[in-house]
Design a protein around this motif. Sequence first.
Motif, PDB file in Angstrom:
ATOM      1  N   HIS A  12       0.735  -1.267   0.067  1.00  0.00           N
ATOM      2  CA  HIS A  12       0.117  -0.142   0.162  1.00  0.00           C
ATOM      3  C   HIS A  12       1.024   1.155   0.157  1.00  0.00           C
ATOM      4  CE1 HIS A  12      -3.269  -2.993   1.053  1.00  0.00           C
ATOM      5  NE2 HIS A  12      -4.097  -1.844   1.030  1.00  0.00           N
ATOM      6  N   TYR A  80      -5.946   3.786  10.677  1.00  0.00           N
ATOM      7  CA  TYR A  80      -5.627   4.477   9.307  1.00  0.00           C
ATOM      8  C   TYR A  80      -6.761   4.307   8.225  1.00  0.00           C
ATOM      9  CZ  TYR A  80      -2.569   6.303   5.582  1.00  0.00           C
ATOM     10  OH  TYR A  80      -1.902   7.060   4.579  1.00  0.00           O
ATOM     11  N   PRO A  81      -6.999   5.189   7.407  1.00  0.00           N
ATOM     12  CA  PRO A  81      -8.172   4.533   6.284  1.00  0.00           C
ATOM     13  C   PRO A  81      -7.817   3.345   5.797  1.00  0.00           C
ATOM     14  CG  PRO A  81      -7.455   6.966   6.107  1.00  0.00           C
ATOM     15  CD  PRO A  81      -6.508   6.466   7.334  1.00  0.00           C
ATOM     16  N   GLY A  82      -8.738   2.343   5.851  1.00  0.00           N
ATOM     17  CA  GLY A  82      -8.730   1.175   5.450  1.00  0.00           C
ATOM     18  C   GLY A  82      -7.862   0.290   6.119  1.00  0.00           C
ATOM     19  N   PRO A  84      -8.190  -0.165  10.289  1.00  0.00           N
ATOM     20  CA  PRO A  84      -8.925   0.583  11.378  1.00  0.00           C
ATOM     21  C   PRO A  84      -8.017   0.067  12.659  1.00  0.00           C
ATOM     22  CG  PRO A  84     -10.258  -1.094  10.606  1.00  0.00           C
ATOM     23  CD  PRO A  84      -9.410  -0.761   9.634  1.00  0.00           C
TER      24      PRO A  84
END
Length: 143
Positions: A12, A80-82, A84
């Motif tokens: 990511h 963090y976004p995506g 949790p």
Amino acid sequence: MAGAAQALPGDHVRITTNPVTEPFWQAAKEDRLVALACGDCGTFRMPPTPYCPNCRSKAQNWVELSGRATVFSFSIVRGYPGFPDIVIAAAVLDLEGAPGARLVSDIIEVDPDAVYIGMPVTVTFSPITEGWKIPLFRPAENS
Ligand SMILES: [Zn+2]
């Protein structure tokens, strides 16, 4: 380590480089931590910039560092976004051998409650997208 701070999964993490920053990333790919110093006056500057803020020289001297660093400041990020449940120990680090240069990175494999200003840490390199690696840090006691 249960509840240990982690970095975002490498698949990511995407970086972009430019001619000024690429030597840093090329070195990281080879498990080497480097910092940019002025080729004329020796002043370190991180992140890398085209001109020395001290003497305006464009001369570059990439210096290989020990990989040891000290926590100058940090923040514990919970979620963090995506992701949790992730806990990230985001830190500003003073780099041994590069006075005045600081690097923003994450401290991993550490109890987030155990991070402190002045904590000694050591670099480790972790794969990210497109074959690059990112420097992360672990508590020095563990290495
Ligand atoms: Zn200079």
